[in-house]
Motif scaffolding. Structure first.
Motif, mmCIF file in Angstrom:
data_model
loop_
_atom_site.group_PDB
_atom_site.id
_atom_site.type_symbol
_atom_site.label_atom_id
_atom_site.label_comp_id
_atom_site.label_asym_id
_atom_site.label_seq_id
_atom_site.Cartn_x
_atom_site.Cartn_y
_atom_site.Cartn_z
ATOM 1 N N ALA A 90 0.528 -1.096 0.026
ATOM 2 C CA ALA A 90 -0.019 0.017 -0.028
ATOM 3 C C ALA A 90 1.008 1.078 0.034
ATOM 4 O O ALA A 90 0.591 2.263 -0.662
ATOM 5 C CB ALA A 90 -0.706 -0.128 1.184
ATOM 6 N N ILE A 91 1.836 1.258 0.902
ATOM 7 C CA ILE A 91 2.910 2.452 0.686
ATOM 8 C C ILE A 91 3.351 2.380 -0.608
ATOM 9 O O ILE A 91 3.694 3.767 -0.995
ATOM 10 C CB ILE A 91 4.072 1.927 1.878
ATOM 11 N N LEU A 92 3.943 1.384 -1.256
ATOM 12 C CA LEU A 92 4.492 1.521 -2.604
ATOM 13 C C LEU A 92 3.619 1.904 -3.452
ATOM 14 O O LEU A 92 4.136 2.299 -4.650
ATOM 15 C CB LEU A 92 5.337 0.234 -2.509
ATOM 16 N N SER A 93 2.310 1.606 -3.375
ATOM 17 C CA SER A 93 1.351 2.018 -4.225
ATOM 18 C C SER A 93 0.980 3.572 -4.311
ATOM 19 O O SER A 93 0.952 4.035 -5.083
ATOM 20 C CB SER A 93 -0.091 1.420 -4.062
ATOM 21 N N ALA A 94 1.305 4.178 -3.047
ATOM 22 C CA ALA A 94 1.148 5.602 -2.655
ATOM 23 C C ALA A 94 2.086 6.541 -3.033
ATOM 24 O O ALA A 94 2.156 7.503 -3.640
ATOM 25 C CB ALA A 94 0.485 5.962 -1.400
ATOM 26 N N LEU A 95 3.430 5.997 -3.073
ATOM 27 C CA LEU A 95 4.748 6.530 -3.067
ATOM 28 C C LEU A 95 5.766 5.968 -4.016
ATOM 29 O O LEU A 95 6.016 4.947 -3.822
ATOM 30 C CB LEU A 95 5.234 6.921 -1.680
ATOM 31 N N GLU A 96 6.519 6.778 -4.664
ATOM 32 C CA GLU A 96 7.527 6.278 -5.533
ATOM 33 C C GLU A 96 8.766 6.023 -4.464
ATOM 34 O O GLU A 96 8.566 6.682 -3.501
ATOM 35 C CB GLU A 96 7.858 7.222 -6.584
ATOM 36 N N PRO A 97 9.580 5.294 -4.851
ATOM 37 C CA PRO A 97 10.921 4.969 -3.945
ATOM 38 C C PRO A 97 11.502 6.259 -3.560
ATOM 39 O O PRO A 97 12.016 6.250 -2.462
ATOM 40 C CB PRO A 97 11.602 4.027 -4.918
ATOM 41 N N LEU A 98 11.550 7.322 -4.465
ATOM 42 C CA LEU A 98 12.372 8.465 -4.289
ATOM 43 C C LEU A 98 11.464 9.234 -3.319
ATOM 44 O O LEU A 98 12.010 9.964 -2.445
ATOM 45 C CB LEU A 98 12.533 9.274 -5.574
ATOM 46 N N GLU A 99 10.127 9.393 -3.334
ATOM 47 C CA GLU A 99 9.643 9.903 -2.576
ATOM 48 C C GLU A 99 9.408 9.393 -1.330
ATOM 49 O O GLU A 99 9.495 10.107 0.011
ATOM 50 C CB GLU A 99 7.815 10.183 -3.067
ATOM 51 N N LEU A 100 9.364 8.212 -0.882
ATOM 52 C CA LEU A 100 9.416 7.417 0.306
ATOM 53 C C LEU A 100 10.589 7.740 0.842
ATOM 54 O O LEU A 100 10.785 8.041 2.079
ATOM 55 C CB LEU A 100 9.156 6.005 -0.135
ATOM 56 N N HIS A 101 11.704 7.581 0.149
ATOM 57 C CA HIS A 101 13.138 7.933 0.759
ATOM 58 C C HIS A 101 13.248 9.427 1.243
ATOM 59 O O HIS A 101 13.698 9.605 2.366
ATOM 60 C CB HIS A 101 14.108 7.743 -0.425
ATOM 61 N N ARG A 102 12.740 10.269 0.665
ATOM 62 C CA ARG A 102 12.762 11.715 1.071
ATOM 63 C C ARG A 102 11.752 11.776 2.223
ATOM 64 O O ARG A 102 12.178 12.574 3.401
ATOM 65 C CB ARG A 102 12.167 12.606 0.061
ATOM 66 N N ALA A 103 10.643 11.154 2.291
ATOM 67 C CA ALA A 103 9.566 11.288 3.605
ATOM 68 C C ALA A 103 10.504 10.665 4.622
ATOM 69 O O ALA A 103 10.391 11.094 5.981
ATOM 70 C CB ALA A 103 8.329 10.355 3.003
ATOM 71 N N VAL A 104 11.094 9.612 4.508
ATOM 72 C CA VAL A 104 11.619 8.848 5.677
ATOM 73 C C VAL A 104 12.792 9.778 6.314
ATOM 74 O O VAL A 104 12.840 9.945 7.528
ATOM 75 C CB VAL A 104 12.238 7.449 5.482
ATOM 76 N N ALA A 105 13.643 10.054 5.288
ATOM 77 C CA ALA A 105 14.861 10.866 5.646
ATOM 78 C C ALA A 105 14.485 12.233 6.256
ATOM 79 O O ALA A 105 15.068 12.742 7.156
ATOM 80 C CB ALA A 105 15.535 11.254 4.169
ATOM 81 N N MET A 106 13.306 12.806 5.688
ATOM 82 C CA MET A 106 13.079 14.126 6.409
ATOM 83 C C MET A 106 12.050 13.984 7.599
ATOM 84 O O MET A 106 11.677 15.200 8.115
ATOM 85 C CB MET A 106 12.499 14.938 5.367
ATOM 86 N N GLY A 107 11.556 12.854 7.845
ATOM 87 C CA GLY A 107 10.829 12.685 8.980
ATOM 88 C C GLY A 107 9.353 13.274 8.825
ATOM 89 O O GLY A 107 8.488 13.327 9.647
ATOM 90 N N ASP A 108 9.104 13.046 7.563
ATOM 91 C CA ASP A 108 7.801 13.346 7.077
ATOM 92 C C ASP A 108 6.659 12.322 7.169
ATOM 93 O O ASP A 108 6.467 11.641 6.215
ATOM 94 C CB ASP A 108 7.660 13.988 5.586
ATOM 95 N N LYS A 109 5.962 11.979 8.394
ATOM 96 C CA LYS A 109 5.271 11.157 8.573
ATOM 97 C C LYS A 109 3.748 11.199 8.147
ATOM 98 O O LYS A 109 3.245 10.206 7.643
ATOM 99 C CB LYS A 109 5.051 10.924 10.080
ATOM 100 N N ALA A 110 3.374 12.409 7.886
ATOM 101 C CA ALA A 110 2.219 12.674 7.218
ATOM 102 C C ALA A 110 2.047 12.117 5.477
ATOM 103 O O ALA A 110 1.061 11.776 5.210
ATOM 104 C CB ALA A 110 1.885 14.181 6.980
#
Length: 202
Positions: A88-108
């Motif tokens: 579900a997470i990989l359906s909502a976010l590209e790997p690059l988007e997911l990487h940025r979200a995790v690295a920047m602490g963007d839980k939203a």
């Protein structure tokens, strides 16, 4: 362990595809992003796979790109994240988007995925932030050495195999490390997994 399938796209469903490899149809679970990338029925496809082994079943999950599979492995190592939530997470976010979200602490951003609440999103950030390196400025994940992601290697495959068999992350990691030390760099994946299993079972 099945790491990749190359064949014809036989059919697709809401959450899976059937890949015809030499007349054998493989049922492969997949994210909506991967299913969209596969193309049309009857076309030749190559799909990266992760084999999930449980006491009562063996399942394949497929990915259009290797980095999606790598992220699937990372996500499913987080407590509370099973294969469905990871997809579900990989359906909502590209790997690059997911990487940025995790690295920047963007839980939203992570909580946009179906089945992911604020608490789980925060846990994903907390557990993966130190494992992935800095947020990439652009380009594919892994480009330019921006990502220090401990996946895709033989040890990561062995770690994934042990965790799929029910061993806890700490147990699996310790057993794989001990097996690597004993076998050295020239060991095959099969030998590494077998020795790690023996060490984990002690």
């Amino acid at each position: 362990m099945i790491a990749k399938l190359k064949g014809l796209l036989d059919s697709t469903g809401i959450d899976h595809a059937i890949i015809d490899v030499g007349g054998v149809g493989y049922h492969v679970g997949a994210s909506s992003r991967t299913l969209a990338a596969l193309g049309t029925v009857g076309e030749a496809v190559t799909i990266h796979t992760e084999m999930l082994v449980a006491e009562d079943s063996i399942r394949l999950v497929g990915f259009a790109r290797a980095e999606e599979r790598d992220w699937f492995r990372l996500l499913t190592h987080v407590q509370g994240v099973g294969s469905r939530v990871a997809l579900a997470i990989l359906s909502a976010l590209e790997p690059l988007e997911l990487h940025r979200a995790v690295a920047m602490g963007d839980k939203a951003m992570i909580a946009r995925a179906n089945g992911v609440g604020p608490k789980l999103a925060q846990r994903i950030v907390n557990e993966l932030k130190d494992k992935i390196g800095v947020a990439p400025a652009g380009g594919p994940v892994g480009a330019g050495g921006a990502v220090a992601m401990p996946v895709g290697s033989m040890s990561a495959d062995a770690l994934s195999a042990l965790q799929n068999l029910g061993f806890k992350p700490a147990e699996a990691s310790s057993a794989v490390a001990a097996a690597e030390d004993e076998l050295g760099d020239g060991a095959s994946l099969d030998a590494l997994v077998r020795l790690a299993l023996r060490k984990a079972a002690k």
